[in-house]
Design a protein around this motif. Structure first.
Motif, PDB file in Angstrom:
ATOM      1  N   TYR A 247     -72.572 112.844 -70.013  1.00 43.33           N
ATOM      2  CA  TYR A 247     -72.715 112.805 -71.268  1.00 43.33           C
ATOM      3  C   TYR A 247     -72.441 111.731 -71.840  1.00 43.33           C
ATOM      4  O   TYR A 247     -72.727 111.334 -73.298  1.00 43.33           O
ATOM      5  CB  TYR A 247     -71.879 113.971 -72.003  1.00 43.33           C
ATOM      6  N   ASN A 248     -72.167 110.430 -71.089  1.00 43.89           N
ATOM      7  CA  ASN A 248     -71.985 109.302 -71.844  1.00 43.89           C
ATOM      8  C   ASN A 248     -73.361 108.539 -72.508  1.00 43.89           C
ATOM      9  O   ASN A 248     -74.394 108.718 -72.120  1.00 43.89           O
ATOM     10  CB  ASN A 248     -71.649 108.260 -70.422  1.00 43.89           C
ATOM     11  N   ASP A 249     -72.889 107.959 -73.588  1.00 44.94           N
ATOM     12  CA  ASP A 249     -73.819 107.393 -74.426  1.00 44.94           C
ATOM     13  C   ASP A 249     -74.837 106.440 -73.452  1.00 44.94           C
ATOM     14  O   ASP A 249     -76.132 106.458 -73.913  1.00 44.94           O
ATOM     15  CB  ASP A 249     -73.308 106.412 -75.648  1.00 44.94           C
ATOM     16  N   PHE A 250     -74.603 106.044 -72.416  1.00 43.81           N
ATOM     17  CA  PHE A 250     -75.274 105.211 -71.739  1.00 43.81           C
ATOM     18  C   PHE A 250     -76.124 105.869 -70.468  1.00 43.81           C
ATOM     19  O   PHE A 250     -77.007 105.022 -70.048  1.00 43.81           O
ATOM     20  CB  PHE A 250     -74.488 103.865 -70.838  1.00 43.81           C
ATOM     21  N   ALA A 251     -76.085 107.034 -70.387  1.00 39.31           N
ATOM     22  CA  ALA A 251     -76.660 107.825 -69.503  1.00 39.31           C
ATOM     23  C   ALA A 251     -77.966 108.078 -69.747  1.00 39.31           C
ATOM     24  O   ALA A 251     -78.627 108.279 -70.659  1.00 39.31           O
ATOM     25  CB  ALA A 251     -76.082 109.104 -69.122  1.00 39.31           C
ATOM     26  N   ASN A 252     -79.161 107.570 -68.996  1.00 37.97           N
ATOM     27  CA  ASN A 252     -80.451 107.826 -68.745  1.00 37.97           C
ATOM     28  C   ASN A 252     -80.975 107.392 -70.384  1.00 37.97           C
ATOM     29  O   ASN A 252     -81.878 108.020 -70.963  1.00 37.97           O
ATOM     30  CB  ASN A 252     -80.503 109.355 -68.960  1.00 37.97           C
ATOM     31  N   MET A 253     -80.713 106.079 -70.788  1.00 34.64           N
ATOM     32  CA  MET A 253     -81.201 105.581 -71.892  1.00 34.64           C
ATOM     33  C   MET A 253     -82.507 105.329 -72.037  1.00 34.64           C
ATOM     34  O   MET A 253     -82.907 104.890 -70.898  1.00 34.64           O
ATOM     35  CB  MET A 253     -80.286 104.214 -72.356  1.00 34.64           C
ATOM     36  N   PRO A 254     -83.085 105.528 -72.899  1.00 34.01           N
ATOM     37  CA  PRO A 254     -84.753 105.379 -72.839  1.00 34.01           C
ATOM     38  C   PRO A 254     -85.061 103.937 -72.774  1.00 34.01           C
ATOM     39  O   PRO A 254     -84.240 102.887 -73.124  1.00 34.01           O
ATOM     40  CB  PRO A 254     -85.090 105.970 -74.062  1.00 34.01           C
ATOM     41  N   VAL A 255     -86.139 103.566 -72.186  1.00 32.11           N
ATOM     42  CA  VAL A 255     -86.520 102.075 -71.701  1.00 32.11           C
ATOM     43  C   VAL A 255     -88.034 102.105 -72.508  1.00 32.11           C
ATOM     44  O   VAL A 255     -88.450 102.900 -73.016  1.00 32.11           O
ATOM     45  CB  VAL A 255     -86.848 101.743 -70.300  1.00 32.11           C
ATOM     46  N   GLY A 256     -88.222 100.856 -72.971  1.00 34.61           N
ATOM     47  CA  GLY A 256     -89.303 100.404 -73.543  1.00 34.61           C
ATOM     48  C   GLY A 256     -90.269  99.197 -72.823  1.00 34.61           C
ATOM     49  O   GLY A 256     -89.585  98.607 -71.982  1.00 34.61           O
ATOM     50  N   SER A 257     -91.288  98.761 -73.337  1.00 31.15           N
ATOM     51  CA  SER A 257     -92.196  97.469 -72.741  1.00 31.15           C
ATOM     52  C   SER A 257     -91.813  96.442 -73.577  1.00 31.15           C
ATOM     53  O   SER A 257     -91.987  96.686 -74.894  1.00 31.15           O
ATOM     54  CB  SER A 257     -93.675  98.230 -72.923  1.00 31.15           C
ATOM     55  N   ILE A 258     -91.791  95.515 -72.877  1.00 32.39           N
ATOM     56  CA  ILE A 258     -91.498  94.205 -73.743  1.00 32.39           C
ATOM     57  C   ILE A 258     -93.022  93.542 -73.848  1.00 32.39           C
ATOM     58  O   ILE A 258     -93.893  93.671 -72.612  1.00 32.39           O
ATOM     59  CB  ILE A 258     -90.552  93.345 -73.008  1.00 32.39           C
ATOM     60  N   ASP A 259     -93.356  92.792 -74.796  1.00 32.59           N
ATOM     61  CA  ASP A 259     -94.878  92.367 -74.850  1.00 32.59           C
ATOM     62  C   ASP A 259     -94.652  90.820 -74.304  1.00 32.59           C
ATOM     63  O   ASP A 259     -93.801  90.131 -74.327  1.00 32.59           O
ATOM     64  CB  ASP A 259     -95.298  92.164 -76.410  1.00 32.59           C
ATOM     65  N   PHE A 260     -95.908  90.518 -73.819  1.00 32.05           N
ATOM     66  CA  PHE A 260     -96.078  89.297 -73.358  1.00 32.05           C
ATOM     67  C   PHE A 260     -97.526  88.662 -74.010  1.00 32.05           C
ATOM     68  O   PHE A 260     -98.457  89.533 -74.322  1.00 32.05           O
ATOM     69  CB  PHE A 260     -96.322  89.407 -71.646  1.00 32.05           C
ATOM     70  N   PRO A 261     -97.370  87.455 -74.258  1.00 32.06           N
ATOM     71  CA  PRO A 261     -96.565  86.398 -73.788  1.00 32.06           C
ATOM     72  C   PRO A 261     -95.327  86.515 -74.527  1.00 32.06           C
ATOM     73  O   PRO A 261     -95.268  87.185 -75.790  1.00 32.06           O
ATOM     74  CB  PRO A 261     -97.243  85.073 -74.091  1.00 32.06           C
ATOM     75  N   LEU A 262     -94.138  86.277 -73.752  1.00 31.14           N
ATOM     76  CA  LEU A 262     -92.891  86.384 -74.457  1.00 31.14           C
ATOM     77  C   LEU A 262     -92.789  85.325 -75.692  1.00 31.14           C
ATOM     78  O   LEU A 262     -93.333  84.214 -75.744  1.00 31.14           O
ATOM     79  CB  LEU A 262     -91.676  85.845 -73.506  1.00 31.14           C
ATOM     80  N   ARG A 263     -91.836  85.819 -76.461  1.00 31.80           N
ATOM     81  CA  ARG A 263     -91.714  84.892 -77.604  1.00 31.80           C
ATOM     82  C   ARG A 263     -90.348  84.213 -77.700  1.00 31.80           C
ATOM     83  O   ARG A 263     -89.057  85.123 -77.459  1.00 31.80           O
ATOM     84  CB  ARG A 263     -91.516  85.784 -79.062  1.00 31.80           C
ATOM     85  N   HIS A 264     -90.332  83.096 -77.545  1.00 30.40           N
ATOM     86  CA  HIS A 264     -88.795  82.266 -76.913  1.00 30.40           C
ATOM     87  C   HIS A 264     -88.299  81.944 -78.391  1.00 30.40           C
ATOM     88  O   HIS A 264     -88.748  81.304 -79.069  1.00 30.40           O
ATOM     89  CB  HIS A 264     -89.340  81.224 -76.309  1.00 30.40           C
ATOM     90  N   PRO A 265     -87.052  82.096 -78.355  1.00 27.84           N
ATOM     91  CA  PRO A 265     -86.181  81.520 -79.500  1.00 27.84           C
ATOM     92  C   PRO A 265     -86.357  79.978 -79.406  1.00 27.84           C
ATOM     93  O   PRO A 265     -86.287  79.117 -78.443  1.00 27.84           O
ATOM     94  CB  PRO A 265     -84.583  82.116 -79.168  1.00 27.84           C
ATOM     95  N   LEU A 266     -86.184  79.602 -80.743  1.00 21.16           N
ATOM     96  CA  LEU A 266     -86.409  77.990 -81.031  1.00 21.16           C
ATOM     97  C   LEU A 266     -84.960  77.218 -80.744  1.00 21.16           C
ATOM     98  O   LEU A 266     -85.179  76.073 -80.732  1.00 21.16           O
ATOM     99  CB  LEU A 266     -87.015  77.856 -82.422  1.00 21.16           C
TER     100      LEU A 266
END
Length: 305
Positions: A247-266
């Motif tokens: 029942y931990n908050d971290f159990a089976n956390m949903p995942v998502g897709s990251i978009d490419f091309p990556l947006r890099h911090p300046l």
């Protein structure tokens, strides 16, 4: 993808098979497999270890498979750290997954690209796949910089791992000279991590990960964290070594897709707001004090028996 993948396994064929399938879809050119040995006093553990290792024989893509299987049980701290020492004696960089860390397919490309981009930047110690901000987006880029080196799906370089010290030999100096105050700038966080590092130093917590966090911090190292969670821990169960509460908050956390091309911090500035949220929601005394007490009590009982 170009980067070797490391899979750390033990005795859970069910979760291992799911993580292995994700790796199979990514088709890395090289797969390192680190396995701990069974404990003699645990009925059925030998068979479970064998069943878990048998999954690796299902590699059916063009891949060099290199295994490091221990005949004896070394424990989490020594098995993982010695295994990664072995990996980085052979390659310059790698993506690392444990047998209960199930990644989204874009996790591999995320690590692949950022390992290349920051290969020679000693400020960065870790590229991680975890985001524990619970939907809070910290910038408009693909990732942000953090002090927290989450390790449920991550990547690093030999140049960073060389600083790992499982004995934490510098901890007494850091502790006695109050250097954590300079690192954390928050007295409640200092208290929390003093306890964690002290218990780990005394080997009352059998954790390689806390020793790795300590190693990163004393190098003033940063981690890269994605703005979407890319890895889910599917291992919360009674079979787990540390993640035993489903029942931990971290159990089976949903995942998502990251978009490419990556947006890099300046610019490369740690996101202190995100880190403060992480400290207050993931790492605070009332949340894990009972767990720590249980581990210490268990350790003390083992010594007295």
């Amino acid at each position: 993808m170009r980067t070797p993948v490391v899979l750390i396994i033990f005795k859970r064929p069910n979760t291992t098979e799911k993580v292995f399938e994700a790796i199979r879809q990514a088709k890395p050119p090289k797969l390192f497999v680190i396995a701990d040995g069974p404990r003699a006093d645990r009925p059925g553990e030998t068979e479970n270890c064998e069943a878990t290792r048998a999954i690796i024989e299902q590699v059916d893509w063009n891949c060099e498979v290199i295994t490091n299987y221990s005949d004896i049980n070394l424990g989490c701290r020594l098995r993982v750290s010695s295994g990664l020492d072995w990996v980085f004696s052979q390659v310059e960089e790698a993506i690392i997954l444990e047998d209960d860390c199930l990644p989204h397919s874009t996790f591999f490309q995320f690590c692949d690209e950022l390992l290349d981009k920051y290969r020679d930047d000693n400020r960065i110690m870790v590229v991680a796949g975890n985001n524990f901000q619970y939907g809070r987006v910290r910038n408009q880029d693909s990732y942000y910089f953090s002090r927290y080196n989450h390790c449920w799906g991550w990547a690093t370089w030999r140049r960073a791992w060389q600083h790992y010290d499982h004995q934490m030999k510098l901890w007494p100096k850091i502790r006695d000279e109050d250097w954590l105050k300079d690192i954390l700038l928050d007295l409640s966080a200092v208290k929390f991590w003093q306890n964690i590092f002290q218990y780990t130093y005394e080997e009352k917590i059998n954790s390689w990960a806390y020793a790795w966090t300590f190693s990163c911090w004393i190098q003033n190292g940063l981690s890269i964290l994605p703005n979407v969670n890319l890895v889910s821990n599917i291992g919360y169960s009674l079979e787990a070594t540390h993640t035993v509460k489903n029942y931990n908050d971290f159990a089976n956390m949903p995942v998502g897709s990251i978009d490419f091309p990556l947006r890099h911090p300046l610019f490369m500035i740690r996101n202190s707001q995100a880190d403060l949220f992480t400290q207050r929601n993931n790492f605070y005394d009332s949340r894990i004090s009972v767990v720590l007490q249980q581990k210490i009590k268990h350790f003390a009982n083992k010594l007295s028996n």
